[in-house]
Write a protein that holds these residues in place. Structure first.
Motif, PDB file in Angstrom:
ATOM      1  N   UNK A  44      -0.070   6.953   8.981  1.00  0.00           N
ATOM      2  CA  UNK A  44      -1.264   6.118   9.081  1.00  0.00           C
ATOM      3  C   UNK A  44      -2.366   6.850   9.837  1.00  0.00           C
ATOM      4  N   UNK A  45      -3.589   6.716   9.344  1.00  0.00           N
ATOM      5  CA  UNK A  45      -4.757   7.282  10.020  1.00  0.00           C
ATOM      6  C   UNK A  45      -5.020   6.471  11.291  1.00  0.00           C
ATOM      7  N   UNK A  46      -4.991   7.100  12.475  1.00  0.00           N
ATOM      8  CA  UNK A  46      -5.194   6.364  13.729  1.00  0.00           C
ATOM      9  C   UNK A  46      -6.497   5.577  13.759  1.00  0.00           C
ATOM     10  N   UNK A  47      -7.501   6.038  13.055  1.00  0.00           N
ATOM     11  CA  UNK A  47      -8.795   5.351  13.063  1.00  0.00           C
ATOM     12  C   UNK A  47      -8.703   3.959  12.435  1.00  0.00           C
ATOM     13  N   UNK A  48      -7.669   3.743  11.612  1.00  0.00           N
ATOM     14  CA  UNK A  48      -7.505   2.448  10.944  1.00  0.00           C
ATOM     15  C   UNK A  48      -6.772   1.439  11.820  1.00  0.00           C
ATOM     16  N   UNK A  49      -6.203   1.879  12.937  1.00  0.00           N
ATOM     17  CA  UNK A  49      -5.332   1.023  13.741  1.00  0.00           C
ATOM     18  C   UNK A  49      -6.051   0.571  15.010  1.00  0.00           C
ATOM     19  N   UNK A  50      -6.373  -0.728  15.076  1.00  0.00           N
ATOM     20  CA  UNK A  50      -7.000  -1.294  16.276  1.00  0.00           C
ATOM     21  C   UNK A  50      -5.955  -1.955  17.172  1.00  0.00           C
ATOM     22  N   UNK A  51      -4.875  -2.441  16.546  1.00  0.00           N
ATOM     23  CA  UNK A  51      -3.813  -3.117  17.290  1.00  0.00           C
ATOM     24  C   UNK A  51      -2.472  -2.610  16.756  1.00  0.00           C
ATOM     25  N   UNK A  52      -1.861  -1.624  17.423  1.00  0.00           N
ATOM     26  CA  UNK A  52      -0.596  -1.042  16.936  1.00  0.00           C
ATOM     27  C   UNK A  52       0.505  -2.069  16.721  1.00  0.00           C
ATOM     28  N   UNK A  53       0.613  -3.058  17.620  1.00  0.00           N
ATOM     29  CA  UNK A  53       1.669  -4.062  17.485  1.00  0.00           C
ATOM     30  C   UNK A  53       1.521  -4.826  16.173  1.00  0.00           C
ATOM     31  N   UNK A  54       0.327  -5.333  15.899  1.00  0.00           N
ATOM     32  CA  UNK A  54       0.095  -6.099  14.670  1.00  0.00           C
ATOM     33  C   UNK A  54       0.304  -5.234  13.435  1.00  0.00           C
ATOM     34  N   UNK A  55      -0.164  -3.999  13.520  1.00  0.00           N
ATOM     35  CA  UNK A  55      -0.039  -3.109  12.367  1.00  0.00           C
ATOM     36  C   UNK A  55       1.431  -2.815  12.072  1.00  0.00           C
ATOM     37  N   UNK A  56       2.198  -2.569  13.118  1.00  0.00           N
ATOM     38  CA  UNK A  56       3.626  -2.285  12.954  1.00  0.00           C
ATOM     39  C   UNK A  56       4.379  -3.506  12.431  1.00  0.00           C
ATOM     40  N   UNK A  57       4.038  -4.683  12.929  1.00  0.00           N
ATOM     41  CA  UNK A  57       4.675  -5.909  12.438  1.00  0.00           C
ATOM     42  C   UNK A  57       4.363  -6.101  10.955  1.00  0.00           C
ATOM     43  N   UNK A  58       3.138  -5.763  10.555  1.00  0.00           N
ATOM     44  CA  UNK A  58       2.754  -5.892   9.153  1.00  0.00           C
ATOM     45  C   UNK A  58       3.587  -4.954   8.275  1.00  0.00           C
ATOM     46  N   UNK A  59       3.736  -3.705   8.697  1.00  0.00           N
ATOM     47  CA  UNK A  59       4.543  -2.757   7.917  1.00  0.00           C
ATOM     48  C   UNK A  59       5.984  -3.232   7.852  1.00  0.00           C
ATOM     49  N   UNK A  60       6.519  -3.649   8.984  1.00  0.00           N
ATOM     50  CA  UNK A  60       7.913  -4.106   9.039  1.00  0.00           C
ATOM     51  C   UNK A  60       8.136  -5.298   8.124  1.00  0.00           C
ATOM     52  N   UNK A  61       7.194  -6.235   8.133  1.00  0.00           N
ATOM     53  CA  UNK A  61       7.314  -7.419   7.285  1.00  0.00           C
ATOM     54  C   UNK A  61       7.340  -7.044   5.814  1.00  0.00           C
ATOM     55  N   UNK A  62       6.453  -6.153   5.416  1.00  0.00           N
ATOM     56  CA  UNK A  62       6.412  -5.743   4.001  1.00  0.00           C
ATOM     57  C   UNK A  62       7.709  -5.067   3.582  1.00  0.00           C
ATOM     58  N   UNK A  63       8.231  -4.186   4.444  1.00  0.00           N
ATOM     59  CA  UNK A  63       9.479  -3.500   4.113  1.00  0.00           C
ATOM     60  C   UNK A  63      10.655  -4.473   4.101  1.00  0.00           C
ATOM     61  N   UNK A  64      10.646  -5.424   5.033  1.00  0.00           N
ATOM     62  CA  UNK A  64      11.721  -6.413   5.075  1.00  0.00           C
ATOM     63  C   UNK A  64      11.683  -7.316   3.845  1.00  0.00           C
ATOM     64  N   UNK A  65      10.480  -7.669   3.394  1.00  0.00           N
ATOM     65  CA  UNK A  65      10.364  -8.484   2.177  1.00  0.00           C
ATOM     66  C   UNK A  65      10.946  -7.758   0.977  1.00  0.00           C
ATOM     67  N   UNK A  66      10.638  -6.474   0.847  1.00  0.00           N
ATOM     68  CA  UNK A  66      11.206  -5.685  -0.254  1.00  0.00           C
ATOM     69  C   UNK A  66      12.727  -5.667  -0.175  1.00  0.00           C
ATOM     70  N   UNK A  67      13.242  -5.473   1.028  1.00  0.00           N
ATOM     71  CA  UNK A  67      14.687  -5.412   1.229  1.00  0.00           C
ATOM     72  C   UNK A  67      15.321  -6.785   0.972  1.00  0.00           C
TER      73      UNK A  67
END
Length: 294
Positions: A44-67
């Motif tokens: 991920x481009x650091x410039x796109x990340x304002x809140x690492x916690x929210x961004x990480x939760x979003x990625x985790x949620x998407x991967x968990x949904x696929x799984x």
């Protein structure tokens, strides 16, 4: 970005694992989701990340949904009842009523009846208090649609969840009575501690012997337990532990781990018995797993 990414990921790792586990009910799959999250996070481009916690939760949620969608096909072919993978948790988790309920066997089994998207929305909103806008970004829906899904999922869960939350101390007392009756093979004692409509679910995964269907009713559960104990060749011992934030029993046969028995208590009696014997699901009961909602 590499060093910063590592620090951010490690700072939120326990939270991300808890999100994935509550969505999946499987520690092994949750760990796989975290690995997939990490691989995407470092790109991920650091410039796109304002809140690492929210961004990480979003990625985790998407991967968990696929799984979760993949796991649904696996569960359909599963032999007998499917139970969540039990986790040995610190005693203080049991004192956190909301956290303990959110990872309890009873609630996680209710979550199994939701669709993947409903489960993701419910977990993020109810357990982690994520905003509707953030959930919408994670599940690919509009905020308005997420509100409707959250309402529908909450209504579905509330209709099935235990009527009251029971303190860890009360659950321990009931479990101790059950343990005494089980170890002394006191059938009347077992009847006394079981609710009339108790449900026993046992998960052997087709590897260990277990009931292929739920056993319903105190007398049937006692007969099932007595029959099982009568067939055992060896010494069965039990010891109290804390699994998924709730008191449980670790069951050994001749000193070797045989399974984990978790309970759901209502009105000072056991209303739900969950016995996990599948060896593949017993890898996280010897060392504590840290769970958190923050």
């Amino acid at each position: 970005m590499s060093e910063h990414a590592t620090e951010s990921f490690l700072a939120h790792r326990n939270l991300l694992f808890t999100v994935a586990y509550e969505m999946l009910g499987s520690a092994a799959d949750a760990e796989d989701v975290l690995q997939e999250t990490w691989l995407r996070w470092v790109k991920v481009d650091p410039a796109r990340v304002h809140d690492p916690r929210s961004y990480l939760v979003r990625i985790t949620t998407r991967q968990a949904l696929n799984r979760l969608r993949t796991m649904k096909r696996r569960k359909e072919a599963y032999v007998g009842p499917w139970l969540p993978e039990p986790l040995l948790t610190a005693p203080d988790v049991a004192e956190d009523v909301e956290l303990a309920e959110s990872v309890s066997m009873a609630l996680m089994l209710i979550l199994e009846t939701l669709s993947p998207t409903e489960r993701a929305v419910f977990v993020l909103r109810e357990a982690f208090d994520v905003s509707y806008d953030e959930i919408a970004a994670a599940v690919g829906k509009s905020p308005a649609a997420v509100r409707q899904i959250a309402h529908r999922a909450r209504r579905h869960v509330d209709a099935r969840r235990p009527r009251q939350l029971v303190s860890a101390a009360s659950s321990r007392a009931v479990l101790a009575a059950f343990q005494r009756a089980l170890e002394t093979r006191d059938l009347q004692g077992l009847l006394d501690v079981l609710a009339p409509d108790v449900v026993l679910l046992s998960d052997g995964g087709g590897v260990k012997q277990a009931a292929v269907r739920p056993v319903v009713g105190a007398e049937k559960v006692v007969r099932f337990a007595a029959g099982g104990l009568g067939k055992v060749q060896g010494l069965i011992t039990t010891e109290p532990t804390v699994v998924n934030g709730s008191p449980a029993l670790l069951v050994r046969l001749d000193g070797d781990l045989d399974g984990i028995m978790a309970i759901r208590v209502e009105d000072d009696r056991i209303a739900g018995l969950y016995y996990v014997r599948n060896p593949q699901k017993l890898t996280r009961v010897t060392a504590e797993t840290t769970l958190t909602h923050t």
